[in-house]
Design a protein around this motif. Structure first.
Motif, mmCIF file in Angstrom:
data_model
loop_
_atom_site.group_PDB
_atom_site.id
_atom_site.type_symbol
_atom_site.label_atom_id
_atom_site.label_comp_id
_atom_site.label_asym_id
_atom_site.label_seq_id
_atom_site.Cartn_x
_atom_site.Cartn_y
_atom_site.Cartn_z
ATOM 1 N N SER A 378 0.807 -1.232 0.000
ATOM 2 C CA SER A 378 0.000 0.000 0.000
ATOM 3 C C SER A 378 0.833 1.272 0.000
ATOM 4 O O SER A 378 0.343 2.344 -0.357
ATOM 5 C CB SER A 378 -0.951 0.010 1.194
ATOM 6 O OG SER A 378 -0.234 -0.125 2.412
ATOM 7 N N ASN A 402 -1.670 -3.898 -3.623
ATOM 8 C CA ASN A 402 -2.283 -2.577 -3.683
ATOM 9 C C ASN A 402 -1.286 -1.662 -4.386
ATOM 10 O O ASN A 402 -0.231 -1.359 -3.847
ATOM 11 C CB ASN A 402 -2.576 -2.066 -2.269
ATOM 12 C CG ASN A 402 -3.193 -0.682 -2.251
ATOM 13 O OD1 ASN A 402 -3.125 0.062 -3.227
ATOM 14 N ND2 ASN A 402 -3.791 -0.322 -1.124
ATOM 15 N N THR A 403 -1.607 -1.250 -5.597
ATOM 16 C CA THR A 403 -0.658 -0.468 -6.394
ATOM 17 C C THR A 403 -1.106 0.983 -6.562
ATOM 18 O O THR A 403 -0.674 1.668 -7.490
ATOM 19 C CB THR A 403 -0.479 -1.106 -7.790
ATOM 20 O OG1 THR A 403 -1.746 -1.101 -8.468
ATOM 21 C CG2 THR A 403 0.037 -2.530 -7.680
ATOM 22 N N SER A 404 -1.923 1.457 -5.659
ATOM 23 C CA SER A 404 -2.524 2.789 -5.812
ATOM 24 C C SER A 404 -1.502 3.921 -5.761
ATOM 25 O O SER A 404 -1.774 5.029 -6.254
ATOM 26 C CB SER A 404 -3.592 3.017 -4.741
ATOM 27 O OG SER A 404 -3.033 2.913 -3.442
ATOM 28 N N SER A 425 -6.276 -7.667 -12.636
ATOM 29 C CA SER A 425 -7.536 -6.926 -12.620
ATOM 30 C C SER A 425 -7.679 -6.049 -11.376
ATOM 31 O O SER A 425 -8.464 -5.102 -11.370
ATOM 32 C CB SER A 425 -8.719 -7.892 -12.712
ATOM 33 O OG SER A 425 -8.673 -8.846 -11.653
ATOM 34 N N ASN A 426 -6.911 -6.374 -10.330
ATOM 35 C CA ASN A 426 -6.971 -5.583 -9.105
ATOM 36 C C ASN A 426 -6.002 -4.401 -9.117
ATOM 37 O O ASN A 426 -6.021 -3.563 -8.213
ATOM 38 C CB ASN A 426 -6.636 -6.464 -7.901
ATOM 39 C CG ASN A 426 -5.236 -7.053 -7.988
ATOM 40 O OD1 ASN A 426 -4.929 -7.740 -8.955
ATOM 41 N ND2 ASN A 426 -4.390 -6.791 -6.999
ATOM 42 N N ASN A 428 -4.403 -0.971 -9.420
ATOM 43 C CA ASN A 428 -4.803 0.425 -9.531
ATOM 44 C C ASN A 428 -3.598 1.188 -10.084
ATOM 45 O O ASN A 428 -2.589 1.330 -9.408
ATOM 46 C CB ASN A 428 -5.203 0.969 -8.155
ATOM 47 C CG ASN A 428 -5.674 2.405 -8.198
ATOM 48 O OD1 ASN A 428 -5.372 3.148 -9.127
ATOM 49 N ND2 ASN A 428 -6.413 2.815 -7.179
ATOM 50 N N THR A 429 -3.705 1.653 -11.313
ATOM 51 C CA THR A 429 -2.560 2.276 -11.987
ATOM 52 C C THR A 429 -2.769 3.774 -12.209
ATOM 53 O O THR A 429 -2.150 4.365 -13.101
ATOM 54 C CB THR A 429 -2.301 1.583 -13.339
ATOM 55 O OG1 THR A 429 -3.458 1.731 -14.167
ATOM 56 C CG2 THR A 429 -1.987 0.116 -13.159
ATOM 57 N N ARG A 430 -3.554 4.387 -11.377
ATOM 58 C CA ARG A 430 -3.904 5.797 -11.582
ATOM 59 C C ARG A 430 -2.702 6.732 -11.505
ATOM 60 O O ARG A 430 -2.719 7.827 -12.094
ATOM 61 C CB ARG A 430 -4.951 6.230 -10.556
ATOM 62 C CG ARG A 430 -4.443 6.237 -9.106
ATOM 63 C CD ARG A 430 -5.534 6.490 -8.107
ATOM 64 N NE ARG A 430 -5.017 6.489 -6.739
ATOM 65 C CZ ARG A 430 -5.778 6.488 -5.660
ATOM 66 N NH1 ARG A 430 -7.100 6.487 -5.792
ATOM 67 N NH2 ARG A 430 -5.243 6.487 -4.453
ATOM 68 N N ASN A 431 -1.637 6.341 -10.781
ATOM 69 C CA ASN A 431 -0.461 7.200 -10.639
ATOM 70 C C ASN A 431 0.727 6.744 -11.482
ATOM 71 O O ASN A 431 1.788 7.365 -11.438
ATOM 72 C CB ASN A 431 -0.032 7.272 -9.164
ATOM 73 C CG ASN A 431 -0.993 8.083 -8.325
ATOM 74 O OD1 ASN A 431 -1.357 9.203 -8.690
ATOM 75 N ND2 ASN A 431 -1.427 7.525 -7.204
ATOM 76 N N SER A 452 -8.748 -3.255 -16.298
ATOM 77 C CA SER A 452 -9.070 -2.212 -15.316
ATOM 78 C C SER A 452 -8.001 -1.123 -15.245
ATOM 79 O O SER A 452 -8.121 -0.184 -14.453
ATOM 80 C CB SER A 452 -9.241 -2.839 -13.925
ATOM 81 O OG SER A 452 -8.014 -3.398 -13.485
ATOM 82 N N ASN A 454 -5.934 2.077 -15.413
ATOM 83 C CA ASN A 454 -6.134 3.507 -15.646
ATOM 84 C C ASN A 454 -4.807 4.051 -16.167
ATOM 85 O O ASN A 454 -3.828 4.121 -15.428
ATOM 86 C CB ASN A 454 -6.532 4.197 -14.336
ATOM 87 C CG ASN A 454 -6.719 5.692 -14.488
ATOM 88 O OD1 ASN A 454 -6.288 6.312 -15.470
ATOM 89 N ND2 ASN A 454 -7.356 6.313 -13.508
#
Length: 496
Positions: A378, A402-404, A425-426, A428-431, A452, A454
């Motif tokens: 995280s 958790n790759t947020s 699929s889990n 989170n590549t927003r950054n 999924s 981003n």
């Protein structure tokens, strides 16, 4: 005959493609470097940073680009960012001492009060056998650094200068980490075995003083190629155990000697690591070690394990089940190039504070599986080259990741040739800003779920799926490529 001609044609076309791509790479690097230098000289620092960053996207091992960014930050008056960039560059060029010299010289220029830059730069010159140059750097450090203690001690070991009263009193039996390096270099010895002992009874009269306080409470001596380190009642490690066994010297033929010859280290349950906060590079390039018993290690205070076992290329087994990693923030290159490891149990690892996992398993080419389901990622910012060339990995469950906060995934699964499927699929590549060669050469990969993703911040997808020749399906419908370089993205796939 027709099949043979077809095969030859495919090979020729493939070689032409790679040659063309290589030319494009060099051309782009040269262009962005030129722009960066021009903007730097014109004091347009933000534009200079943008162009130097583009160089790094194409060529992550271009030292001038990192230094250029640091110079631009200097121009903007942001010395903290300049130092951070140069420190990151040191990690990138961990295996290139020539580039390290340029980076360390720049760091000293930016912040002449920091002692560790002088120490690291002097050590490189010591490795090269250029003792006079090392002494010059240490003297420069003594003049400018805010904390001169370690600089004076190292300088004294080469010049015989009296430093009595300089070193603060330290409780007995604390090992001076630098003394192993100085011993290896000064005696020009090949060390094949090290034994830690809880008694100095067998120490010869000419034993070296290995103690941090200089009181003779820790002694070291050599018997053939066997180094003994002894303290009555045991030995304590200083809080800085960085690079403790990585030291070497190079002969006139360019051959490396010293701790790279180590076959065995026996801690004999008398080496206390309870005060250690930094174990980065501790066994780095101990390429002859086949096993390590670290059951006596107390790692509860350790914050840095970067490159701890990097290039321990002969290690076939490593039991680190006793490790407490609850305070560790960096695992960058921790097991990099441990190319003989066939298994690694990390199920007990606490990674809640880890920020950096760049190159963590790079070139672990014999690992067939990794259980990372307990990993808490995280806080992780960096996953560049994390599984680079893990060519034997057959499966990888990253469902707990958790790759947020992650900003780079370039080369993350590069040439993981045995992976057949990846469920991301889990993720989170927003950054994430770089997916450069993320799945390059995953030749057996049949399915990868990136639906999924981003990609709104991604600036490069260069060769992202290149040579994924077995992919049967690929859903990129959600991809935003408006900011990204997508050249070569699908080369070598059914859609390329």
């Amino acid at each position: 005959m027709k099949k043979l001609l077809s095969l030859i044609l495919v090979i020729v076309l493939t070689m032409a493609l790679f040659t063309s791509c290589a030319r494009v790479d060099k051309a782009r690097v040269s262009m962005y470097l030129d722009f960066g230098e021009k903007y730097l000289s014109d004091m347009e620092y933000e534009k200079a940073i943008v162009n130097f960053e583009k160089v790094i996207e194409v060529d992550p091992k271009n030292s001038r680009a990192y230094i250029g960014i640091a110079e631009a930050y200097e121009g903007l008056g942001d010395t903290d960012s300049a130092i951070e960039m140069l420190e990151n560059a040191l990690d990138v060029f961990w295996d290139d001492e020539y580039s390290q010299v340029d980076i360390l010289e720049k760091l000293i220029e930016v912040d002449p009060t920091e002692a560790k830059w002088y120490l690291e730069l002097a050590q490189i010159y010591i490795n090269w056998g250029e003792e006079d140059r090392a002494i010059e750097i240490l003297k420069q450090g003594v003049e400018n650094a805010s904390d001169k203690t370690e600089l004076r001690k190292l300088l004294a070991s080469f010049t015989g200068v009296d430093i009595s009263g300089v070193t603060a009193q330290v409780s007995g039996n604390v090992l001076d980490n630098n003394m192993i390096r100085n011993f290896v270099y000064s005696t020009k010895s090949d060390i094949t075995e090290i034994d830690f002992l809880d008694s100095t009874a067998d120490a010869p009269e000419d034993a070296w003083d290995f103690s941090l306080s200089g009181d003779g409470s820790v002694l070291g001596w050599l018997d053939g190629t066997h180094l003994y380190v002894a303290g009555d009642g045991g030995i304590k490690a200083d809080e800085d155990a960085r690079g403790m066994f990585r030291y070497s010297w190079i002969d006139e033929n360019g051959e490396q000697h010293g701790c790279s010859s180590l076959i065995q280290i026996n801690f004999n349950n008398c080496f206390d690591t309870s005060a250690v906060t930094d174990m980065a590079y501790m066994f780095d390039h101990c390429s002859s070690l086949t096993s390590l018993d670290l059951s006596c290690f107390n790692t509860s205070k350790v914050e840095n394990m970067a490159a701890m076992f990097d290039s321990c290329s002969s290690l076939t087994y490593l039991d680190i089940s006793s490790f407490d990693t609850s305070n560790v923030t960096s695992m960058d290159s921790m097991f990099g190039a441990c190319s003989s490891l066939t298994s690694l149990d990390l199920s007990h690892f606490n990674t809640a504070k880890v920020i950096d996992m760049d190159y963590m398993f790079e070139f672990c080419s014999l690992l067939t599986s990794l259980d990372l389901t307990s990993f808490d990622t995280s806080k992780v910012l960096y996953m560049r080259d994390m599984f680079f060339y893990c060519e034997s990995l057959e499966s990888l469950d990253l469902s707990s990741f958790n790759t947020s906060r992650v900003t780079t995934m370039s080369n993350m699964f590069y040439c993981c040739e045995s992976l057949k499927s990846l469920d991301l699929s889990n993720f989170n590549t927003r950054n994430v800003t770089s997916m450069y060669c993320m799945f390059y050469g995953c030749a057996s990969l049949e399915t990868v779920d990136v639906s999924s993703f981003n990609t709104s911040e991604v600036t490069t997808m260069y060769r992202m799926f290149c040579r994924c020749s077995s992919l049967m399906e690929l859903d990129l419908s959600n991809f935003n490529t408006s900011r990204a370089d997508t050249s070569g993205m699908l080369d070598g796939t059914a859609w390329g």
